[in-house]
Scaffold this motif. Structure first.
Motif, mmCIF file in Angstrom:
data_model
loop_
_atom_site.group_PDB
_atom_site.id
_atom_site.type_symbol
_atom_site.label_atom_id
_atom_site.label_comp_id
_atom_site.label_asym_id
_atom_site.label_seq_id
_atom_site.Cartn_x
_atom_site.Cartn_y
_atom_site.Cartn_z
ATOM 1 N N TRP A 1 1.263 -0.983 0.041
ATOM 2 C CA TRP A 1 0.429 -0.483 -0.203
ATOM 3 C C TRP A 1 0.928 1.582 -0.155
ATOM 4 N N GLN A 2 2.450 1.053 0.002
ATOM 5 C CA GLN A 2 2.961 2.066 0.051
ATOM 6 C C GLN A 2 3.791 2.926 -1.503
ATOM 7 N N ALA A 3 2.509 2.720 -1.805
ATOM 8 C CA ALA A 3 3.208 2.648 -3.438
ATOM 9 C C ALA A 3 3.269 4.768 -4.281
ATOM 10 N N GLU A 4 3.003 5.379 -2.940
ATOM 11 C CA GLU A 4 2.894 6.412 -3.204
ATOM 12 C C GLU A 4 4.021 7.229 -2.317
ATOM 13 N N ARG A 5 4.664 6.372 -1.314
ATOM 14 C CA ARG A 5 5.573 6.712 -0.727
ATOM 15 C C ARG A 5 6.902 5.954 -1.407
ATOM 16 N N LEU B 1 5.012 0.209 -10.611
ATOM 17 C CA LEU B 1 5.859 0.951 -11.551
ATOM 18 C C LEU B 1 5.523 0.865 -12.652
ATOM 19 N N GLY B 2 5.246 0.131 -13.540
ATOM 20 C CA GLY B 2 4.905 0.666 -14.741
ATOM 21 C C GLY B 2 3.445 1.522 -14.836
ATOM 22 N N LYS B 3 2.420 1.918 -14.348
ATOM 23 C CA LYS B 3 1.443 2.356 -14.385
ATOM 24 C C LYS B 3 2.199 3.615 -12.985
ATOM 25 N N ARG B 4 2.664 3.588 -12.450
ATOM 26 C CA ARG B 4 3.237 4.988 -11.725
ATOM 27 C C ARG B 4 4.686 5.823 -12.861
ATOM 28 N N ARG B 5 5.082 5.202 -13.624
ATOM 29 C CA ARG B 5 5.777 5.406 -15.095
ATOM 30 C C ARG B 5 5.162 6.554 -15.948
ATOM 31 N N ARG B 6 3.669 5.895 -15.842
ATOM 32 C CA ARG B 6 2.941 5.874 -17.523
ATOM 33 C C ARG B 6 2.498 7.172 -16.926
ATOM 34 N N GLU B 7 1.944 7.690 -15.762
ATOM 35 C CA GLU B 7 1.145 8.716 -15.028
ATOM 36 C C GLU B 7 2.912 9.933 -14.691
ATOM 37 N N ARG C 1 4.631 -2.790 -5.721
ATOM 38 C CA ARG C 1 4.297 -4.125 -6.271
ATOM 39 C C ARG C 1 2.926 -4.657 -7.295
ATOM 40 N N THR C 2 2.131 -4.978 -6.964
ATOM 41 C CA THR C 2 1.436 -5.806 -7.818
ATOM 42 C C THR C 2 0.193 -6.190 -6.744
ATOM 43 N N SER C 3 -0.254 -5.182 -6.365
ATOM 44 C CA SER C 3 -1.235 -4.831 -5.549
ATOM 45 C C SER C 3 -1.814 -3.840 -4.819
ATOM 46 N N ASP C 4 -2.552 -3.432 -3.721
ATOM 47 C CA ASP C 4 -1.963 -2.563 -3.076
ATOM 48 C C ASP C 4 -2.672 -2.704 -1.516
ATOM 49 N N THR C 5 -2.686 -4.133 -1.357
ATOM 50 C CA THR C 5 -3.443 -4.993 -0.120
ATOM 51 C C THR C 5 -2.748 -6.240 -0.056
ATOM 52 N N ARG C 6 -2.641 -6.981 0.400
ATOM 53 C CA ARG C 6 -1.894 -8.212 1.162
ATOM 54 C C ARG C 6 -2.776 -9.721 0.534
ATOM 55 N N ALA D 1 7.274 -22.062 -13.977
ATOM 56 C CA ALA D 1 5.622 -21.391 -14.438
ATOM 57 C C ALA D 1 6.114 -20.458 -15.486
ATOM 58 N N GLY D 2 7.427 -19.809 -15.014
ATOM 59 C CA GLY D 2 7.515 -18.760 -16.267
ATOM 60 C C GLY D 2 6.655 -17.875 -16.761
ATOM 61 N N PHE D 3 7.332 -16.443 -16.649
ATOM 62 C CA PHE D 3 6.703 -15.098 -17.262
ATOM 63 C C PHE D 3 5.261 -15.375 -17.784
ATOM 64 N N GLU D 4 4.498 -16.215 -18.457
ATOM 65 C CA GLU D 4 3.489 -16.671 -19.193
ATOM 66 C C GLU D 4 2.447 -16.626 -18.770
ATOM 67 N N ALA D 5 2.573 -17.440 -16.935
ATOM 68 C CA ALA D 5 1.414 -17.901 -16.409
ATOM 69 C C ALA D 5 1.595 -16.595 -15.078
ATOM 70 N N TRP D 6 2.180 -15.225 -15.531
ATOM 71 C CA TRP D 6 1.927 -14.062 -15.036
ATOM 72 C C TRP D 6 1.665 -13.259 -15.525
ATOM 73 N N SER D 7 0.783 -13.492 -16.326
ATOM 74 C CA SER D 7 0.790 -12.011 -17.386
ATOM 75 C C SER D 7 -0.544 -11.309 -17.368
ATOM 76 N N GLU D 8 -1.300 -11.880 -16.426
ATOM 77 C CA GLU D 8 -2.598 -10.953 -15.727
ATOM 78 C C GLU D 8 -1.938 -10.488 -14.153
ATOM 79 N N ARG D 9 -0.817 -11.068 -13.600
ATOM 80 C CA ARG D 9 -0.402 -10.305 -12.421
ATOM 81 C C ARG D 9 0.041 -8.511 -13.047
ATOM 82 N N TRP D 10 0.753 -9.054 -14.057
ATOM 83 C CA TRP D 10 2.132 -8.173 -14.555
ATOM 84 C C TRP D 10 1.259 -6.735 -14.391
ATOM 85 N N GLU D 11 0.498 -7.017 -15.318
ATOM 86 C CA GLU D 11 -0.593 -5.472 -16.106
ATOM 87 C C GLU D 11 -1.521 -5.252 -14.612
#
Length: 374
Positions: free
Chosen positions: A155-159, A228-234, A197-202, A214-224
């Motif tokens: 939950w500390q993305a802003e920090r 960091l990607g979101k806040r860089r785009r913003e 992180r990939t969530s704002d909560t535990r 499992a490789g990256f493919e199994a994590w594609s939804e989590r990657w979205e």
């Protein structure tokens, strides 16, 4: 090896050591397969949680065994692949965060202008979280590398965004320059446990995750959901920097006993390497080292190639990168005060008095900080 070589190769590595003494044989076996075919001029390493807090705050000989064991692993890996023993160019830490630089044994004449800088990002500006910067010229190219460790928890993305701002304002070299390069072909790399992180909560109890194999493919939804990607785009963090394509599984948090992901944290790509785009810079490889199990993080590395003597007249050829914030007045004095606090806390912690006394020290440090108007 000579500065007349048309290409400079760098090997960048970031690892959160979990405050553990890293074992050289494991480190060597894990790193060796990731080294590039061409021996790099420099191996530049960002370490976080490099030793226990008390030892890291005291620094000096207290952390020598931790750096020496890591250096031993690096030298063993390079010797096994290249038949060369890389030399330690330097090391600098602010509390638990440090940067270690290793130099090709035949490249000493190619490297000069070495400068170090550091800033604490923890409580009272102390180094329980922090950043270290190394600036040098290699083959005539200015290279700046920043190793960083930012605020934890989902939950500390802003920090973490604020950690970046404070870093830019207060991570200043002795010549007064910030981390952004001055000349058009200067290079900047930022790497470390940036902790996005990939969530704002535990995660909820009983949550199941794919295996690391499992490789990256199994994590594609989590990657979205990567913060960091979101806040860089913003444009909230790491302004102007880019990242090579991520194709590896999350690097945190692992249970060292069995090698799977912890059920207490959402698996996330906390460990990253970013760079300032330049027509003379290309990332040849960007990956994690899943075979390494000496920490609850997986190391991440990048092989970077820099064109030496390139004119850089492409899209970014005439650019002048401007830092998003100016230098903060009083940065040096703040760092000096925080360093005094680190010494006091480190001494008390080693004496077995981390509880109430630790809290009192932080309160006093905050009062002094405010009274100085820093």
């Amino acid at each position: 090896m000579s500065s007349r070589s048309p290409q400079l190769t760098l090997y960048l590595l970031t690892l959160n050591c979990a405050r553990l003494l890293q074992q050289p044989p494991l480190l060597s076996r894990s790193l060796a397969p990731t080294l590039p075919t061409t021996p790099p001029t420099l191996l530049l390493v960002s370490l976080q949680e490099l030793a226990p807090l008390s030892l890291s705050f005291l620094g000096g000989t207290y952390i020598t065994p931790y750096i020496a064991s890591f250096a031993e692993g690096i030298v063993a890996a390079t010797s096994s692949i290249y038949g060369l023993s890389y030399e330690l160019l330097g090391f600098y830490n602010v509390g638990l965060t440090g940067v270690v630089a290793f130099l090709h044994p035949l490249a000493a004449e190619d490297v000069d202008g070495v400068q170090w800088a550091g800033v604490g990002l923890g409580v009272g500006g102390m180094g329980n979280k922090g950043a270290v910067a190394l600036r040098l010229r290699a083959g005539g190219v200015e290279v700046t590398v920043v190793g960083a460790h930012w605020a934890p928890d989902e939950w500390q993305a802003e920090r973490r965004d604020q950690d970046w701002k404070y870093l830019v304002q207060n991570l200043v070299f002795d010549d007064g320059r910030q981390i952004y390069p001055k000349d058009r072909n200067g290079c900047l790399f930022v790497m470390g446990d940036l902790n996005y992180r990939t969530s704002d909560t535990r995660p909820p109890t009983g949550c199941e995750f794919p295996t690391p194999q499992a490789g990256f493919e199994a994590w594609s939804e989590r990657w979205e959901l990567d913060q960091l990607g979101k806040r860089r785009r913003e444009r909230k963090t790491l302004h102007h920097l880019q990242e090579a394509e991520v194709e590896f599984p999350p690097t945190y948090k692992f249970e060292m006993e069995h090698g799977g992901y912890s059920k207490r944290r959402w698996p996330s790509w906390t460990d990253r390497i970013l760079f300032l785009p330049s027509p003379v810079v290309s990332v040849a490889r960007y990956d994690s080292i899943q075979a390494y199990n000496g920490s609850d993080h997986k190391p991440v590395y990048a092989v970077v190639e820099i064109e030496v003597g390139g004119e850089g007249e492409g899209q970014h050829g005439k650019r002048e990168w401007k830092a998003p914030w100016e230098v903060s007045e009083g940065w040096s004095r703040r760092r000096g005060l925080a360093r005094q606090g680190e010494m006091v806390v480190g001494t008390l912690w080693m004496a077995g008095l981390p509880g109430v006394v630790f809290t009192v020290v932080l309160v006093i440090l905050g009062i002094v900080w405010a009274s100085k108007g820093l």
